[in-house]
Scaffold this motif. Structure first.
Motif, short mmCIF file in Angstrom:
data_model
loop_
_atom_site.label_atom_id
_atom_site.label_comp_id
_atom_site.label_asym_id
_atom_site.label_seq_id
_atom_site.Cartn_x
_atom_site.Cartn_y
_atom_site.Cartn_z
N ARG A 1 9.39 -0.69 2.89
CA ARG A 1 8.95 0.67 2.59
C ARG A 1 7.78 0.69 1.63
NH1 ARG A 1 13.29 4.55 3.50
NH2 ARG A 1 12.61 5.80 1.75
N THR A 2 7.68 -0.33 0.77
CA THR A 2 6.61 -0.33 -0.22
C THR A 2 5.22 -0.34 0.42
OG1 THR A 2 8.11 -1.30 -1.83
CG2 THR A 2 5.77 -1.48 -2.30
N HIS B 1 13.73 -2.07 1.31
CA HIS B 1 12.93 -1.70 0.14
C HIS B 1 11.55 -2.35 0.21
CE1 HIS B 1 11.49 -2.35 -4.01
NE2 HIS B 1 11.88 -1.10 -4.17
N PRO C 1 8.06 6.08 1.39
CA PRO C 1 6.69 6.61 1.30
C PRO C 1 6.67 8.09 0.94
CG PRO C 1 7.35 6.26 3.57
CD PRO C 1 8.47 5.79 2.74
N LEU D 1 -3.50 5.03 -4.56
CA LEU D 1 -3.09 6.15 -3.70
C LEU D 1 -2.77 7.39 -4.54
CD1 LEU D 1 -2.24 7.30 -0.93
CD2 LEU D 1 0.05 6.37 -1.35
N LEU E 1 2.18 13.42 0.87
CA LEU E 1 1.20 13.85 -0.12
C LEU E 1 1.57 15.22 -0.69
CD1 LEU E 1 -2.25 12.76 1.32
CD2 LEU E 1 -0.53 11.45 0.07
N GLU F 1 -2.85 9.64 5.42
CA GLU F 1 -2.83 11.09 5.16
C GLU F 1 -4.04 11.51 4.34
OE1 GLU F 1 0.92 12.39 3.51
OE2 GLU F 1 2.05 11.77 5.29
N LEU F 2 -4.39 10.67 3.36
CA LEU F 2 -5.57 10.98 2.54
C LEU F 2 -6.82 11.05 3.40
CD1 LEU F 2 -5.30 8.95 -0.80
CD2 LEU F 2 -5.38 11.44 -0.51
N ALA G 1 10.87 2.88 -3.82
CA ALA G 1 11.01 2.60 -2.39
C ALA G 1 12.47 2.37 -2.02
CB ALA G 1 10.19 1.37 -2.02
N LEU H 1 9.02 3.76 9.86
CA LEU H 1 9.85 4.26 8.77
C LEU H 1 11.23 4.69 9.29
CD1 LEU H 1 10.05 5.08 5.78
CD2 LEU H 1 9.13 7.31 6.41
N GLY I 1 0.42 6.93 3.14
CA GLY I 1 -0.30 7.73 2.14
C GLY I 1 -1.80 7.74 2.37
N PHE I 2 -2.38 6.55 2.57
CA PHE I 2 -3.84 6.49 2.75
C PHE I 2 -4.26 7.11 4.08
CE2 PHE I 2 -3.82 3.11 -0.59
CZ PHE I 2 -4.71 3.75 -1.45
N ALA J 1 19.26 -4.29 3.01
CA ALA J 1 18.93 -3.25 2.03
C ALA J 1 17.69 -3.62 1.23
CB ALA J 1 20.12 -3.00 1.11
N LYS K 1 24.38 0.06 5.54
CA LYS K 1 25.25 0.66 4.53
C LYS K 1 26.62 0.99 5.10
CE LYS K 1 22.25 3.70 2.92
NZ LYS K 1 21.66 4.80 2.15
N HIS L 1 4.53 2.81 2.43
CA HIS L 1 4.21 3.92 1.53
C HIS L 1 2.69 4.09 1.42
CE1 HIS L 1 3.76 6.00 -2.31
NE2 HIS L 1 3.32 4.91 -2.90
N THR L 2 1.97 2.98 1.21
CA THR L 2 0.52 3.10 1.05
C THR L 2 -0.17 3.29 2.40
OG1 THR L 2 0.58 0.70 0.74
CG2 THR L 2 0.17 2.04 -1.19
N LEU M 1 18.73 0.64 7.50
CA LEU M 1 19.34 0.75 6.18
C LEU M 1 20.66 1.53 6.27
CD1 LEU M 1 19.10 0.29 3.13
CD2 LEU M 1 17.92 2.47 2.98
#
Lengths: 120, 390
Positions: free
Chosen positions: B171-172, B168, A105, A16, A108, B182-183, A83, B211, B179-180, B164, B222, B175-176, B218
């Protein structure tokens, strides 16, 4: 062409960031763990390093500790990518010598902007 | 010799009554004395009164007696100490003694009224034992409760730690995914047709919703674990209110909802600015979400010593009274009113309430179906610190 080293133990995470940065005209190198990141950094002298904090073995904090000890990397911009969204994490990262901090995340545009800001 | 009336009085007394002369010899006694100590009158008359005292105390008593001779007064004997009598058979019993001095032709004498307190002492002891047992039991119960509450705290902490680390881990991959998507939407990898664009938007929108959920969980974990550290700083309300309004302006304008503010005098509060803003933004976005097109949402703030009370008022769908108590619960979503807008995480108000309470304030709602809602929360005002004297 400016060189960026991306260290992340997840291949999709690396792809990514690689795609994003290549589209912006950077040359991107990958490392899949902390030790590899230190070795690659020494071999390639990148203009900027993006480090995932959570990596098995040597983590992002371990990598930056080693690199910042070397004069060669004293001023290299290094961005933490994590993260974890716990409060205080950013402060801890900045105290450890990171110059930027981005949480997953990523947006971009946010990552692009941070890289542009730091790489000059 | 005492006359008959005096003798009858002496014999009718429920206590032992003794009289001793200057030398401490018994010169007068009643029948109760015989019964109490187990001696006959003949055995006692003329004997030193020390005969009725446990051996180890006799010597001291002789001294006390001499002292009493020099400073005679009517008083209780040995106040505060446990006095004991000695029976003929060698057994002992607790006593209470009052003394009074006197004199006659025969010289100085002292009268002692002796009361056997065995019964009372037994009752006292029984009472004390019961009290001790009760105290012990209470202690045990307390310890048990403490243990149990510690277990609960521990379970709670484990739960929060789990949340918590779970957050994490979630979210990992998110994230992709984000991200992808959006790409792809940037179409640098090739043009997309309309349908593909829409699908990518769906993926992105729902990923962002996921998200939000993870972030809220989270946050809540907390706050509940007591790990959310507030960073209080003094600040003025007006700017923070303006910023909060700005963050919901887009949604409000798309529904033609008017946003208004009524701020009383400039107010300085000391609080975690980010968190107070989070509270206000959350209430505002709820208000905008649940207010139909053309409605009105307003922020009011007024001093209510020692707090500032901030209200978010709307003229939207409202909340039926029976649900007022539950809306601050986790994952609670107002049933009938959310038609078409059931898209929140159900955690917003739970987090809001906890954030307000952690600041030392409180939050409540006034609302009626179709009449709109008023959420009011309080935050302590900035205390006027007296300037330090040099």
């Amino acid at each position: 062409m400016k060189r960026v080293l991306v260290a992340d133990d997840k291949a999709t995470g690396r792809e990514l960031v690689r795609t994003l940065l290549e589209n912006s005209g950077y040359e991107v190198f990958e490392a899949s763990n902390g030790l590899e990141a230190v070795k690659q950094a020494r071999d390639l002298s990148p203009d900027l390093i993006i480090l995932d904090i959570h990596m098995p073995g040597l983590d992002g904090f371990g990598v930056i500790e080693q690199l910042r000890r070397e004069e060669h990397f004293a001023a290299t911009p290094i961005i933490a990518l994590t993260a974890s969204a716990m409060m205080g994490d950013r402060e801890r990262a900045m105290a450890a010598g990171f110059t930027g901090y981005i949480t997953k995340p990523i947006g971009l545009n946010a990552l692009r902007a941070e890289v542009t800001r730091l790489i000059r | 010799m005492p006359d008959e009336r005096f003798r009858r009085l002496l014999e009718a007394a429920p206590d032992a009554i003794l009289q001793v002369d200057e030398e401490g010899r018994i010169i007068l006694m009643n029948r109760v004395t015989e019964e109490m100590f187990g001696y006959t009158r003949e055995e006692l008359m003329g004997q030193p009164v020390e005969l009725l005292i446990p051996e180890e105390l006799r010597k001291v008593h002789v001294g006390h007696r001499a002292h009493y001779r020099t400073q005679p007064s009517t008083r209780a004997m040995g106040t505060g100490s446990a006095l004991q009598g000695l029976r003929k058979d060698g057994s002992r019993f607790p006593v209470e003694i009052s003394l009074s001095p006197g004199s006659s032709q025969e010289g100085f004498h002292a009268t002692a009224i002796v009361r056997d307190t065995t019964e009372r002492k037994l009752a006292d002891d029984r009472f004390r034992a019961a009290q001790e047992q009760y105290t012990k039991k209470l202690g045990e119960t307390n310890r048990e409760l403490e243990l149990r509450s510690r277990e609960i705290e521990r379970a709670d902490r484990l739960k929060s730690e789990f949340l918590a680390s779970m957050s994490h881990e979630l979210r990992t991959p998110l994230h992709t995914i984000i991200g992808f998507s959006e790409l792809l939407a940037e179409e640098l990898e090739g043009p997309l047709n309309e349908k593909q664009k829409r699908f990518i938007q769906h993926i992105h929108k729902d990923s962002m919703h996921l998200l939000d959920l993870i972030n809220d969980i989270l946050d809540l974990s907390k706050v509940e674990a007591g790990r959310l550290e507030l960073r209080p700083e003094p600040f003025h309300l007006a700017a923070m209110v303006t910023e909060s309004i700005a963050s919901v302006r887009g949604l409000a304008e798309s529904k033609s909802i008017a946003l208004e503010t009524y701020l009383d005098v400039p107010m300085a509060i000391e609080a975690d600015r980010l968190r107070v803003k989070q509270v206000l933004v959350n209430l505002l976005s709820n208000a905008v979400k649940f207010t139909p097109e053309g409605g009105r949402v307003c922020v009011e703030a007024a001093v209510r010593e020692p707090y500032v009370a901030i209200s978010v008022v709307d003229n939207g769908v409202g909340i039926p009274p029976e649900e007022h108590a539950s809306i601050f619960d986790k994952f609670y979503q107002v049933g009938a009113t959310t038609k078409g807008v059931r898209e929140g995480t159900g955690l917003g108000l739970a987090i809001t309430k906890r954030l307000v309470e952690q600041h030392g304030g409180s939050i409540h709602v006034e609302s009626e179906r179709n009449q709109g809602s008023r959420f009011t929360f309080t935050i302590p005002l900035l205390k006027q610190e007296p300037k330090a004297k040099v």
